[in-house]
Structure formats: C-alpha cells, structure tokens
Design an enzyme around this catalytic site. Structure first.
Site, PDB file in Angstrom:
ATOM      1  N   GLU A 195       0.783  -1.226   0.000  1.00 55.97           N
ATOM      2  CA  GLU A 195       0.000   0.000   0.000  1.00 55.97           C
ATOM      3  C   GLU A 195       0.823   1.288   0.000  1.00 55.97           C
ATOM      4  OE1 GLU A 195      -3.064   0.617  -0.341  1.00 55.97           O
ATOM      5  OE2 GLU A 195      -4.257  -1.151   0.174  1.00 55.97           O
TER       6      GLU A 195
ATOM      7  N   SER B  66     -24.059 -30.874  52.313  1.00 54.21           N
ATOM      8  CA  SER B  66     -23.138 -31.080  53.439  1.00 54.21           C
ATOM      9  C   SER B  66     -21.713 -30.634  53.113  1.00 54.21           C
ATOM     10  CB  SER B  66     -23.146 -32.559  53.831  1.00 54.21           C
ATOM     11  OG  SER B  66     -22.775 -33.363  52.720  1.00 54.21           O
TER      12      SER B  66
END
Length: 800
Positions: free
Chosen positions: A87, A356
C-alpha cells in the site's frame, strides 16, 4: 521625488507580501492545528475472551453487527512489512501525503482515461475511515482528496507513524462484516495477528484495498494473484528468505470467515454483565483452552446422560490451587435443549443449597481449636434439638463414630452434634472468614441446619473454599486466603490469613482422601483411583442439588448438577450425579503427587485405642496425630474400672459375701450409644453381669447409668397433633437398657404407667405442659427426665 515614491511603493509591496505570507502561514497553521474529532473512533467493539496463552475462547459480535475486535496496540512486523509493501512503501518518509504517489497516480489516470489509481497514502486512507465514521462520506473527487490530505496532515502532526499504522489496521475493512486486523486474523485463520504466516499476512494485507476479493467461490484467482505478487515483492525486497517464499506460495487460501470458538459462553456473558462500562473488548483469562475444551466435552457427555434422568443442568469449575487461578469454567453444558430454562444461566455463580459441603470446614475448625482429634468418638444416636431431628442419609445410627469417619461418610447426626458443641454463631462467623458471601441471614435463623445445607452458596465460592484449604495445607502461614483469579490482570498477593492452621487443614484433607468412590469399585477404578483425591459430595434437601468438590496435588475441581428451576429428581445426589463428572475431570487432568506431610505443623499424642480420647485409667493406648498447638485435653470418659470375682461376675464393696476381686479397665459407652454400637461392632464386649448378692443396693455402690431414653430426650419439646375429634394424640416414648433381660417400670408425674421387658416402648397420652418421666429397673436404678408436650391443631396448624 520619483525615487522616493518608488522606494515607498517597494516598501509597501514588500510589507504586503510579508503580511500576506504571514496570513497564509497563519491560515495554514490554523488548518493544520484544527482539532481532530474526539474520540477518533467511537465504534462499538466485539467482546472477545482469550485463554492464558492468547488463544480465542469465544466472542460476541459488536452492537453494530460488525466483527470488530479491540484495536491492536502494535502492528506485528510481518504484517506491517506486507501492508507497507503493498500500500505505501514510503509511509515512514512522507508527512501524510506523498507527492511522488500523486504524480504517479495522475500519470496512470491520464494514460488510462479513467481513475485507476488514487495515490492515497495509508494516512489518507485512515482519514477516509474517519470521514465515514463522522458522517463525512463523499465521492472520490478532487475536493474529497484535498479534504483527506488536510485530515492526514493533521493526523501526522498528532500521532507517531506506528500509532497511525495501528489505527489504520484496527479499523480497515477485511471483507463482509469483518473489520480490523484482530478480527480478520481470528475469523480467517483462527490465530492472533502475531502468529500469522507470510502467506496469511499477505492475504490480509491486500484485502482492505478490495475487501470483496475474499468470498467463497468468487474472485479466488484474483486474490491468489495479488497475494503471490505481494509475496514476490517481499522476497525481492529481501524481507523473506527463499524457503519461506516457496512455502508461502503453496499455502492454500482461506475460505469464508470461520465460526469462532464457543468454549466459555456463560463466562463471557458474566464478564460482560460485570464490566458493562468496559470498551476495549478483550478479556485475557487464566483459562487453558485445551483443558476448557476437554472439560466442556465431559460436561456435555454427562449432561446428555443426566438429561435422560430428568437432570438438565450441570456446571464445572477447575482451579489450580498452586497459584489460585481458574483453568476451566463451564457455566452450564451445551448438550441439552437450547430452549430449556437454565441453558443460558451461569450456574457457577448461582447460589444453591450447599448440602453437606461445609462439614470439612467445621471438622478443620474443631481440630484447630483442640475440641477433638480425628479418632475422637462422636455420638451417632437419635437426636432432637429444639424440635429439630437430623437423620443420616442411610437412616441408620451407629451409636458413636470417630470424627474422621463422620466426615468421610458424611454422617449428619454426628456433624450436627459437633456444630452444637462448636456453636452456630461462631461457625457462621468463621464461614465468612473463609470467604462465603451468601450468608445473608442471622446465625440463629440457620440454626443447626447450617451444617446440612440450610444455607446457600455458589459453586464459585465453594470451590474457592476447598482450593484455599489445600493451599493452606501446603503453604501454611505463607498462604493468603483469597478468591481465585479469573482474569490475568487480577493476579496479586492480596488476601488474609486462613481461619485454620496448616496442621488442621492437612488432617482434614487426609480424612477426605478416604471417601469411597461411587458405584462399584471396578467401574470407578479408571477414574482417579490411581491418584490421591481429597473430595466431598453434597446433596440438598429434596434432592434438588448434587455437589462434588475435590482436590489432587495440583487442582481443585467443583461440580454442581441439578435443575436450574429447582425440581427434585430421585437420582439427584452428589454421589450418583456429580461425583462421576468430577472424577472424569481428574482423569483428564492426570495424576499429581499428593501434598507432603507438614511434620512441623503436627504433633503425636497418646489416645485410648477405641475412643480416641487422651489416655486415662490404663486404657490400651496408641499414637494419634493432632495439629501442633491444638491443646486437645479431654481424657477418655468411656473407660471404667471394673471389679470381678473369681467366676468373672461383676462385684462391688457392698456385696454380701466376701470375695477376692480383680480390677480391669473396661470400655463402656453410655446406654443410648451402646444400643446402636453393639449392632455395628460385633467385637464389643458389654460389662459382665452383677453377681446376684451384689444387686441389693446397687444404686448406692455404682454410678453406672444402665438406662437411657432415646425419645424424647431430656428437656426436649414434643409436638402432639390434635385429632379432628379434638382429642390429643399420643407421645411415643422409647428407652434402652444395657441388660437385655431388664424389667423397666414407667412413671409419669408419679403415676405408674406400666412395665416393659426387652423392648422398652410406651405410647402415652399427655396433656400440654412439662412432664416428669421416671424409669426404674428391677434393681432400683432410676432415670429421671423432663419433657414438654405441645399440641398443634391439625385443622388450623396453630399451637395450643
């Protein structure tokens, strides 16, 4: 005169030019200094969850339906080189606009007679993204280019080149609704940008210029040509070697964006709810993606099996207790109907009745405080406390059991009696110190049910409690009690000293190593039996919740199973439903060496062989282990000195005939405990019978209590229903006697009620109020107790 006029005109012209130049410069500076939008980008970001090594676990799409992940902080060098080669090769040398690129684009456009090149730099393309973002979308005309150039120059003045590059790649389009390098890297290649190959980097580098190139079955050849041309340019520029170049050329192109993983959806939703203000979008967790996937597969497989039994929801949590970090988190399995009510709930965080599971912590606290030793006998008999009558899960009583066995077998009655001795309020406060935040009620509201699931807790906090217990047993005073770290930025030494010492923690875990595997041994031998696992199960009242939490040498695994809406199911127990999941997770984790014995935190004491109390009256002794500094001081109350004659009968000083006596220490439990103990301990020897001439006046020479009232117990209140005809129901009294041949006479408030033999039970009709119960055996030995009768109207439920 003429020369003066010319000089004046020259000066005026010069001053005008200066002023014009100054105004032009001021105008240019004003244009360049024009403030940029704040923030530059106000787009929403997708939320993404990463594991501890940066692997993607899951993500949710952004609010605008775009897959846009959080911006990259730095552009990976390989992708940066590919992008700039394609680019903007002079990106680091121009000020935001590139005159050479503009000249080249002008030439190409004139030659072609149409716009084939724009000459835009990356900074100008970033400016174009900003223009779209702020509603300034324009056609590709000369004024548009001038605007982009102006905005690009302003960006260059305020940001470094690296920052501009990162801004561009974080918001560039990559095809479809994929925006930004982070999202594109994961959607197309299932990896972070730092791990892209040369070929992958080249594919992504060419996409922002024409995002439509990447489409299944379309434009594949054009994309391949662009990628290969870019790879060739990179090779010729010396950015990659020949081998890398050849390998890159043969890499296949990606297809359509890949489905993102969905390994921890419930955790993702929980994090989003808890961090609604967060905008960066990335959560870097402590999870291990491999382990998360394996645990999720186990949860799904068991979820399908349990669903056929009416148990539809399941959650699993794995914590590395060496550094207290979370390694796997399954908020609910994905195998059931997606429309079921609990499918979307994070059940790791949902408080449920804890069964428990708090028993080990009571046991540890009592060890630490010197209230018992692992071998100390605790009563296991029918028990009533203020109208509360706990029962063991198997509905049996054993008379008495060692405290360690009460824990390993999860016996309710001994544990309730232990809590009564320790104190509900005290235990409630200590649970808060352990880290429970769901104890919203006052201690007296929970009462003794606190130890049997009367409270609620989440899998998150309970697993943390167990992980801290192991860490405390391993690290001692160096350990700081804290919640596990879920995210990487949560790590830190903040915490507090654990409520119990290292010795008590280690002894508690040692007891939990003896918990039996569920089902047949052959079935479970493959799951965890090759490694030590200290674990505990729990089942809530009504069979609504099943729990299993355990630890090996490295990890703590917590499992909850049930129905999110609370429906009870016959098979919904911790042992049958949750434990198999937990043990299979441990099989996945692999064996780990158990904790070393902390000898410096333990001490050896001498206790009586049978009852585990300190030695007294010449009882057979054996060594026992206690936490160092626990100061357990209770001597055995169960060994008595008995006197026998030559024939083995029991005698005392008041016997009529002279005799020669021998003395011995004899283990003898109270009658209520002995009654049940005898059926579970065949070797138990009752005290020998009294010689016949010693029975007269026996009560004056022996403090032995041969009788006990099992129900109702001394000082208790008994609720009696009022029948429809208005008459009170009966109270069932049950007593036991050491002598199976004993005759017992019953007296209520000095009124004789009758005599019983062998089975000592009476169903008596008593009015409301306190009543004195007196039992007398054939030798004149007496038992005196009080009970209070309360009447309840069965039609209204009101007390009378």
């Amino acid at each position: 005169m003429a020369s003066n006029a010319q000089r004046k005109r020259f000066i005026n012209r010069r001053n005008g030019l200066r002023l014009g130049g100054l105004l032009l410069a001021a105008g240019l500076l004003t244009l360049l200094a024009w403030p940029l939008p704040r923030p530059l980008f106000y787009v929403p970001y997708a939320n993404a969850l990463l594991d501890r090594d940066g692997r993607l676990l899951g993500a949710t799409i952004a609010a605008d339906e775009q897959w846009r992940f959080a911006p990259v902080a730095e552009v990976p060098p390989r992708f940066a080189q590919a992008l700039l080669q394609f680019e903007d090769r002079r990106f680091y040398r121009h000020p935001g606009i590139d005159p050479l690129a503009i000249a080249r684009a002008t030439r190409d456009n004139l030659q072609q007679g149409r716009v084939v090149s724009g000459g835009s730099t990356l900074t100008m393309q970033l400016a174009r993204q900003l223009a779209r973002q702020h509603g300034e979308v324009r056609a590709r005309t000369l004024p548009t280019k001038l605007y982009e150039a102006w905005l690009a120059l302003r960006l260059e003045l305020r940001y470094s080149k690296d920052e501009l590059l990162a801004l561009y790649v974080s918001h560039a389009p990559f095809g479809g609704n994929v925006v930004g390098l982070n999202a594109a890297s994961w959607r197309y290649f299932d990896r972070p940008p730092d791990d892209l190959s040369w070929a992958e980097a080249a594919v992504l580098a060419v996409l922002p210029n024409n995002p439509a190139l990447l489409h299944p079955g379309r434009n594949r050849d054009a994309l391949a040509r662009r990628r290969d041309a870019l790879l060739t340019a990179l090779f010729e520029a010396g950015e990659m070697d020949a081998l890398s170049y050849r390998l890159a050329l043969v890499e296949p192109l990606p297809d359509a964006p890949r489905p993102l993983p969905r390994l921890a959806p419930h955790l993702m939703a929980t994090l989003q709810r808890g961090n609604a203000e967060r905008s960066t979008g990335f959560y870097v967790s402590q999870l291990d993606s491999r382990l998360q996937r394996g645990v999720s597969d186990i949860a799904d497989r068991h979820g399908r099996q349990l669903g056929r039994r009416g148990i539809h929801d399941l959650a699993v949590l794995v914590v590395d207790h060496r550094d207290l970090t979370v390694r796997a988190y399954v908020g609910n399995h994905d195998a059931g109907e997606a429309s079921r009510s609990g499918a979307s709930m994070d059940l790791v965080r949902r408080p449920r009745s804890n069964g428990s599971l708090l028993k080990p912590f009571l046991y540890a606290l009592m060890l630490d405080d010197g209230l018992l030793l692992p071998e100390t006998l605790v009563a296991d008999i029918p028990t009533q406390f203020a109208g509360y009558s706990p029962e063991n899960f198997d509905r049996l009583h054993r008379g008495a059991v060692p405290a360690r066995e009460a824990l390993t077998r999860s016996l309710n009655v001994p544990m309730v009696r232990m809590l009564r001795e320790y104190g509900v309020e005290r235990f409630h406060d200590q649970l808060r110190q352990f880290g429970l935040t769901t104890l919203f009620r006052a201690p007296e509201d929970y009462g003794l049910t606190l130890i049997l699931g009367g409270s609620e807790a989440s899998l998150w906090e309970l697993t943390a409690l167990y992980a801290n217990l192991v860490a405390g047993a391993r690290d001692g005073i160096a350990h700081q009690q804290r919640m596990p770290a879920l995210l990487r930025d949560q790590l830190g030494p903040t915490g507090r000293a654990p409520p119990v010492g290292q010795g008590a923690s280690w002894l508690t875990l040692e007891a939990m190593l003896d918990v039996a595997r569920p089902g047949q041994d052959s079935v479970w031998r493959q799951y965890g039996s090759s490694q030590p696992i200290a674990w505990k199960t729990g089942t809530s009242f009504g069979l609504r919740d099943g729990w299993a939490i355990g630890s090996n040498g490295h990890y703590t695994v917590g499992v909850w199973v049930g129905n999110a809406q609370g429906q009870g199911v016959p098979d919904l127990t911790g042992t049958l439903a949750a434990a198999p999941v937990m043990l299979e997770v441990f099989s996945l984790l692999g064996a780990a060496p158990w904790l070393p014995t902390p000898h410096w935190a333990l001490q050896t004491v001498q206790v009586c062989e049978v009852d585990g109390y300190l030695v007294s009256r010449d009882c057979p002794a054996r060594p026992a282990t206690a936490p160092r500094g626990s100061h357990f001081s209770q001597v055995s109350p169960h060994y008595r000195t008995l006197h026998r004659d030559a024939d083995g009968y029991r005698v005392h000083a008041g016997c009529e005939s002279p005799m020669r006596m021998t003395s011995e220490a004899h283990f003898q439990l109270p009658p209520s405990q002995e009654f049940f103990w005898r059926s579970h301990q065949p070797a138990y020897a009752s005290a020998p019978p009294w010689r016949q001439d010693c029975l007269t006046g026996l009560a004056d020479y022996s403090d032995d209590k041969p009788m006990a009232l099992l129900y109702p117990q001394d000082g208790t209140r008994v609720m009696v229903p009022v029948d429809l005809d208005g008459r009170l129901g009966r109270v069932l009294f049950r007593a036991v006697h050491r002598d199976a041949r004993a005759r017992v006479q019953w007296h209520i408030n000095n009124d004789y009620q009758g005599e019983t033999r062998h089975f000592h039970e009476q169903a008596l009709m008593l009015p409301p109020g306190w009543h004195q119960i007196v039992l007398v055996d054939q030798h004149g030995q007496r038992l005196v107790q009080w009970v209070k009768v309360l009447a309840r109207d069965t039609t209204t439920g009101a007390g009378l």
